[in-house]
Design a protein around this motif. Structure first.
Motif, PDB file in Angstrom:
ATOM      1  N   PRO A   1       3.627   2.966   5.983  1.00  0.00           N
ATOM      2  CA  PRO A   1       3.531   1.546   5.613  1.00  0.00           C
ATOM      3  C   PRO A   1       4.758   0.955   4.951  1.00  0.00           C
ATOM      4  O   PRO A   1       4.867  -0.272   4.875  1.00  0.00           O
ATOM      5  CB  PRO A   1       2.330   1.524   4.648  1.00  0.00           C
ATOM      6  CG  PRO A   1       1.555   2.751   4.962  1.00  0.00           C
ATOM      7  CD  PRO A   1       2.543   3.764   5.398  1.00  0.00           C
ATOM      8  N   GLN A   2       5.680   1.799   4.458  1.00  0.00           N
ATOM      9  CA  GLN A   2       6.890   1.258   3.830  1.00  0.00           C
ATOM     10  C   GLN A   2       8.144   1.488   4.676  1.00  0.00           C
ATOM     11  O   GLN A   2       9.247   1.191   4.233  1.00  0.00           O
ATOM     12  CB  GLN A   2       7.074   1.877   2.433  1.00  0.00           C
ATOM     13  CG  GLN A   2       5.988   1.483   1.448  1.00  0.00           C
ATOM     14  CD  GLN A   2       5.907  -0.017   1.235  1.00  0.00           C
ATOM     15  OE1 GLN A   2       6.911  -0.711   1.247  1.00  0.00           O
ATOM     16  NE2 GLN A   2       4.706  -0.521   1.045  1.00  0.00           N
ATOM     17  N   ALA A   3       7.980   2.019   5.878  1.00  0.00           N
ATOM     18  CA  ALA A   3       9.133   2.208   6.766  1.00  0.00           C
ATOM     19  C   ALA A   3       9.615   0.856   7.280  1.00  0.00           C
ATOM     20  O   ALA A   3       8.903  -0.156   7.221  1.00  0.00           O
ATOM     21  CB  ALA A   3       8.762   3.112   7.935  1.00  0.00           C
ATOM     22  N   ARG A   4      10.839   0.823   7.777  1.00  0.00           N
ATOM     23  CA  ARG A   4      11.414  -0.372   8.369  1.00  0.00           C
ATOM     24  C   ARG A   4      11.879  -0.052   9.790  1.00  0.00           C
ATOM     25  O   ARG A   4      12.351   1.060  10.057  1.00  0.00           O
ATOM     26  CB  ARG A   4      12.610  -0.875   7.550  1.00  0.00           C
ATOM     27  CG  ARG A   4      12.248  -1.279   6.119  1.00  0.00           C
ATOM     28  CD  ARG A   4      11.414  -2.553   6.106  1.00  0.00           C
ATOM     29  NE  ARG A   4      11.159  -3.064   4.770  1.00  0.00           N
ATOM     30  CZ  ARG A   4      10.087  -2.755   4.037  1.00  0.00           C
ATOM     31  NH1 ARG A   4       9.186  -1.898   4.508  1.00  0.00           N
ATOM     32  NH2 ARG A   4       9.914  -3.289   2.844  1.00  0.00           N
ATOM     33  N   VAL A   5      11.748  -1.020  10.689  1.00  0.00           N
ATOM     34  CA  VAL A   5      12.216  -0.876  12.070  1.00  0.00           C
ATOM     35  C   VAL A   5      13.252  -1.962  12.333  1.00  0.00           C
ATOM     36  O   VAL A   5      13.020  -3.141  12.058  1.00  0.00           O
ATOM     37  CB  VAL A   5      11.063  -1.006  13.082  1.00  0.00           C
ATOM     38  CG1 VAL A   5      11.608  -0.947  14.512  1.00  0.00           C
ATOM     39  CG2 VAL A   5      10.035   0.095  12.869  1.00  0.00           C
ATOM     40  N   ILE A   6      14.394  -1.557  12.860  1.00  0.00           N
ATOM     41  CA  ILE A   6      15.462  -2.489  13.219  1.00  0.00           C
ATOM     42  C   ILE A   6      15.614  -2.453  14.738  1.00  0.00           C
ATOM     43  O   ILE A   6      15.958  -1.416  15.324  1.00  0.00           O
ATOM     44  CB  ILE A   6      16.779  -2.104  12.536  1.00  0.00           C
ATOM     45  CG1 ILE A   6      16.598  -2.099  11.013  1.00  0.00           C
ATOM     46  CG2 ILE A   6      17.900  -3.046  12.938  1.00  0.00           C
ATOM     47  CD1 ILE A   6      17.577  -1.228  10.291  1.00  0.00           C
ATOM     48  N   ASP A   7      15.312  -3.569  15.367  1.00  0.00           N
ATOM     49  CA  ASP A   7      15.394  -3.704  16.822  1.00  0.00           C
ATOM     50  C   ASP A   7      16.785  -4.230  17.161  1.00  0.00           C
ATOM     51  O   ASP A   7      17.111  -5.390  16.902  1.00  0.00           O
ATOM     52  CB  ASP A   7      14.304  -4.673  17.287  1.00  0.00           C
ATOM     53  CG  ASP A   7      14.246  -4.814  18.805  1.00  0.00           C
ATOM     54  OD1 ASP A   7      15.087  -4.221  19.497  1.00  0.00           O
ATOM     55  OD2 ASP A   7      13.350  -5.529  19.289  1.00  0.00           O
ATOM     56  N   CYS A   8      17.619  -3.378  17.739  1.00  0.00           N
ATOM     57  CA  CYS A   8      19.023  -3.720  17.997  1.00  0.00           C
ATOM     58  C   CYS A   8      19.124  -4.461  19.330  1.00  0.00           C
ATOM     59  O   CYS A   8      18.679  -3.959  20.363  1.00  0.00           O
ATOM     60  CB  CYS A   8      19.881  -2.461  18.006  1.00  0.00           C
ATOM     61  SG  CYS A   8      19.858  -1.585  16.427  1.00  0.00           S
ATOM     62  N   ARG A   9      19.725  -5.637  19.293  1.00  0.00           N
ATOM     63  CA  ARG A   9      19.860  -6.474  20.492  1.00  0.00           C
ATOM     64  C   ARG A   9      21.327  -6.813  20.728  1.00  0.00           C
ATOM     65  O   ARG A   9      22.098  -6.993  19.786  1.00  0.00           O
ATOM     66  CB  ARG A   9      19.091  -7.777  20.315  1.00  0.00           C
ATOM     67  CG  ARG A   9      17.615  -7.616  20.014  1.00  0.00           C
ATOM     68  CD  ARG A   9      16.794  -7.344  21.253  1.00  0.00           C
ATOM     69  NE  ARG A   9      15.384  -7.236  20.913  1.00  0.00           N
ATOM     70  CZ  ARG A   9      14.544  -8.283  20.912  1.00  0.00           C
ATOM     71  NH1 ARG A   9      14.993  -9.491  21.228  1.00  0.00           N
ATOM     72  NH2 ARG A   9      13.275  -8.108  20.597  1.00  0.00           N
ATOM     73  N   ALA A  17       0.826  -1.203   0.000  1.00  0.00           N
ATOM     74  CA  ALA A  17       0.000   0.000   0.000  1.00  0.00           C
ATOM     75  C   ALA A  17       0.861   1.254   0.000  1.00  0.00           C
ATOM     76  O   ALA A  17       1.379   1.664   1.026  1.00  0.00           O
ATOM     77  CB  ALA A  17      -0.911   0.000   1.221  1.00  0.00           C
ATOM     78  N   GLY A  18       1.010   1.880  -1.152  1.00  0.00           N
ATOM     79  CA  GLY A  18       1.689   3.168  -1.245  1.00  0.00           C
ATOM     80  C   GLY A  18       3.169   3.102  -0.963  1.00  0.00           C
ATOM     81  O   GLY A  18       3.724   2.052  -0.665  1.00  0.00           O
ATOM     82  N   ASP A  19       3.785   4.270  -1.050  1.00  0.00           N
ATOM     83  CA  ASP A  19       5.223   4.382  -0.810  1.00  0.00           C
ATOM     84  C   ASP A  19       5.536   5.123   0.483  1.00  0.00           C
ATOM     85  O   ASP A  19       6.694   5.390   0.777  1.00  0.00           O
ATOM     86  CB  ASP A  19       5.891   5.129  -1.975  1.00  0.00           C
ATOM     87  CG  ASP A  19       5.974   4.270  -3.225  1.00  0.00           C
ATOM     88  OD1 ASP A  19       5.978   3.037  -3.075  1.00  0.00           O
ATOM     89  OD2 ASP A  19       6.032   4.836  -4.327  1.00  0.00           O
ATOM     90  N   LEU A  20       4.528   5.488   1.250  1.00  0.00           N
ATOM     91  CA  LEU A  20       4.733   6.338   2.406  1.00  0.00           C
ATOM     92  C   LEU A  20       5.654   5.674   3.421  1.00  0.00           C
ATOM     93  O   LEU A  20       5.363   4.587   3.940  1.00  0.00           O
ATOM     94  CB  LEU A  20       3.374   6.640   3.058  1.00  0.00           C
ATOM     95  CG  LEU A  20       3.310   7.865   3.981  1.00  0.00           C
ATOM     96  CD1 LEU A  20       3.579   9.136   3.183  1.00  0.00           C
ATOM     97  CD2 LEU A  20       1.951   7.957   4.654  1.00  0.00           C
ATOM     98  N   GLY A  21       6.777   6.315   3.694  1.00  0.00           N
ATOM     99  CA  GLY A  21       7.708   5.814   4.694  1.00  0.00           C
ATOM    100  C   GLY A  21       8.890   5.068   4.146  1.00  0.00           C
ATOM    101  O   GLY A  21       9.787   4.676   4.908  1.00  0.00           O
ATOM    102  N   ARG A  22       8.952   4.875   2.843  1.00  0.00           N
ATOM    103  CA  ARG A  22      10.086   4.161   2.269  1.00  0.00           C
ATOM    104  C   ARG A  22      11.402   4.857   2.605  1.00  0.00           C
ATOM    105  O   ARG A  22      12.467   4.233   2.604  1.00  0.00           O
ATOM    106  CB  ARG A  22       9.912   4.065   0.743  1.00  0.00           C
ATOM    107  CG  ARG A  22      10.858   3.094   0.058  1.00  0.00           C
ATOM    108  CD  ARG A  22      10.597   3.050  -1.442  1.00  0.00           C
ATOM    109  NE  ARG A  22       9.249   2.575  -1.740  1.00  0.00           N
ATOM    110  CZ  ARG A  22       8.907   1.308  -1.784  1.00  0.00           C
ATOM    111  NH1 ARG A  22       9.800   0.363  -1.541  1.00  0.00           N
ATOM    112  NH2 ARG A  22       7.659   0.954  -2.073  1.00  0.00           N
ATOM    113  N   GLU A  23      11.330   6.144   2.920  1.00  0.00           N
ATOM    114  CA  GLU A  23      12.528   6.940   3.165  1.00  0.00           C
ATOM    115  C   GLU A  23      12.951   6.985   4.625  1.00  0.00           C
ATOM    116  O   GLU A  23      13.813   7.761   5.011  1.00  0.00           O
ATOM    117  CB  GLU A  23      12.302   8.370   2.664  1.00  0.00           C
ATOM    118  CG  GLU A  23      11.114   9.106   3.293  1.00  0.00           C
ATOM    119  CD  GLU A  23       9.802   8.918   2.536  1.00  0.00           C
ATOM    120  OE1 GLU A  23       9.274   7.790   2.586  1.00  0.00           O
ATOM    121  OE2 GLU A  23       9.314   9.883   1.934  1.00  0.00           O
TER     122      GLU A  23
END
Length: 555
Positions: A419-427, A312-318
């Protein structure tokens, strides 16, 4: 946080002596008389009274007076200035910027006004205009205090090189200004100039100026070891009677780290335990209440409608969010990503929480109580708001990181907004992470859970539980990145990381330590070094850390 850091090398809590940069009505009386010319005696008296109330933090009283002044003398630059600072204190950046811009058009050479304007424009998201205001102010900074104020303002907006240039001008005019030396240490650390920063700290110690803060700043560089003589000198000051409470706190944290570096683990533990007991008294933490808050957030998202399709869309790809506990390797991961030609390392940004708080105020309902009722249009509106606030960090490169660790609790909101963002959970190994947090004096009012073993264990469990929840709910957009795996197999892990972010592999990411950028975290200098075998300093403490081990095993 914006590039202002979890921990300042000038001492806990951000730019050194930032209060010196304030422009709120601390001017000489004669200058103020000149500034108020054009107002009637009654208006001038009202202005002074409004300024007095504003300085005392009473926005209601100052606001009433300013309403009358806005009617009787709407275009006077001092009325506009005071109205602007009133809006600034209320968090209304756009209104503040309008007032201050109108005042600055009348007084384009007014240094203090231009600094206020830059702050308002930055708060309003007018980043290019804010930078222009700082550049316009720079030639007007002719005294040491003005140059110091300019450095702090540039620093706060992430312009590390300009901040360093301004504080150098300050010290050229007033070489013995200890606060300015500490501000230079902060800038040098952010820019990776460890030896120069250490030399400044040692200069202050030799001159017996702000020695507790100087010792703390020197040890907090982390890549510079003390000599045996320096360690002995620090130890004498740490146990000397009569230290101020704030000084003793910094000395004990510094002394504990110095002892650990020397392999004196028992003495280090004693010093750090004393430091953390003092910090607990200053910064209390309610672990049970926080766990309840975490449960509320996870339950709200569990009950919310499912997320839209990944396409769905490109919002957050950046946008790439990096989250997790402090000291878990997030600065290292950001440095790897920021070594890619498409990625800007923006460090700790305040915008995600700001967007959520603004929506909570609009709805008069605290987060997460409005989550279930939020429509896709609502989430998209919030995502656009976030992108507007953070736009400055994508001016040079199309993608930016947002590395505020505590955003792990808001990851669900971030992924619904974008919807296009990514989250990296650092452990990182929980014992090493929690012990590293326990050894670090952070900025006041932040991460107060780090000063108690039980609070650390509970917070770590909350973060882990939330990470598992988000990973299950957003499997294609939430990655758990283990520090130990990255150290053991840098090429394989970096390839995987870049692929997860939708980025082509670039060999420069393997040489992340050579990447030149400003970094505002306790690890600023450590991540400029090549990867080595994962360090395990907690192992040196043996059974002393058994209480923490037990709490982590049974939070």
């Amino acid at each position: 946080m914006k590039p202002g850091p979890a921990q300042s090398p000038g001492g806990p809590g951000g730019p050194v002596d930032a209060g010196r940069a304030k422009t709120a009505n601390g001017r000489p009386a004669a200058t103020l008389v000149q500034r108020l010319r054009g107002l009637t005696p009654r208006q001038a008296a009202q202005w002074r009274e409004a300024a007095r109330w504003q300085a005392q933090g009473d926005s209601l009283m100052s606001g009433q007076l300013l309403l009358e002044l806005a009617r009787s003398a709407p275009g006077h630059p001092e009325v506009l200035r005071l109205r602007g600072t009133q809006h600034l204190r209320a968090g209304d950046g756009p209104a503040a910027a309008r007032c201050l811009d109108e005042a600055a058009r009348q007084r384009p050479d007014d240094f203090a006004l231009l600094l206020d304007l830059a702050k308002a424009q930055d708060q309003a998201g007018e980043f290019a205009a804010a930078l222009q205001a700082l550049q316009q102010a720079a030639p007007q900074a002719r005294t040491a205090p003005d140059c110091f104020a300019l450095s702090v303002a540039c620093d706060a907006q992430g312009h590390a090189e300009a901040a360093l240039a301004a504080v150098e001008r300050c010290l050229a005019l007033q070489a013995d200004d200890a606060a300015a030396v500490l501000q230079r240490v902060r800038c040098l650390k952010a820019l990776g100039q460890a030896e120069q920063a250490a030399a400044d700290c040692r200069q202050l110690i030799a001159a017996r100026q702000v020695t507790a803060r100087a010792w703390f700043s020197l040890v907090d560089l982390k890549t510079v070891r003390l000599t045996a003589d320096e360690r002995a000198q620090l130890g004498r000051q740490a146990v000397a009677p009569g230290n101020a409470v704030s000084d003793q706190l910094m000395l004990d944290f510094a002394w504990g780290k110095a002892l650990e570096d020397a392999g004196e683990y028992g003495a280090a533990y004693t010093a750090l335990e004393r430091a953390n007991r003092a910090a607990q008294a200053l910064y209390p933490w309610d672990a049970a209440a926080f766990t309840q808050r975490v449960e509320g957030v996870l339950n709200a998202f569990a009950a919310a409608p499912p997320s839209p399709a990944e396409s769905a869309g490109d919002l957050g790809r950046e946008v790439l969010f990096l989250v997790g506990l402090p000291r878990s390797g997030s600065t290292l991961v950001e440095q790897v990503l920021a070594s890619h030609s498409a990625v800007e390392g923006a460090s700790e940004l305040p915008y995600l929480n700001a967007v959520i708080e603004a929506e909570s105020r609009r709805l008069a309902r605290p987060f997460p109580h409005w989550v279930a009722a939020a429509s896709e249009d609502d989430w998209a509106r919030l995502g656009q708001h976030y992108l507007r606030l953070s736009a400055r960090w994508r001016a040079r490169r199309p993608i930016a990181t947002d590395k505020l660790p505590e955003n792990w609790l808001l990851a669900g909101a971030a992924l619904r907004m974008l919807p296009q963002a990514r989250v990296i959970d650092c452990r990182r190994d929980p014992l090493e992470t929690c012990w590293s947090c326990y050894k670090q004096l952070f900025a006041p009012q932040r991460v107060a859970f780090t000063y108690r073993f039980d609070a650390l264990a509970a917070y770590s469990a909350d973060c882990t539980r939330a990470g598992a929840f988000w990973a299950d709910r957003f499997p294609a957009r939430f990655r758990i990145q283990h520090y130990e795996a990255l150290v053991a197999d840098p090429q394989g892990q970096i390839r995987e990381l870049l692929a997860f972010c939708g980025l082509p592999f670039e060999a420069g990411c393997l040489s992340f330590h050579a990447s030149q950028r400003a970094i505002r975290t306790p690890s600023a200098l450590q991540v400029r070094q090549p990867l080595r075998q994962a360090s395990t300093p907690a192992a040196g403490y043996g059974t002393l850390l058994d209480p923490l081990r037990g709490m982590l095993a049974n939070p």
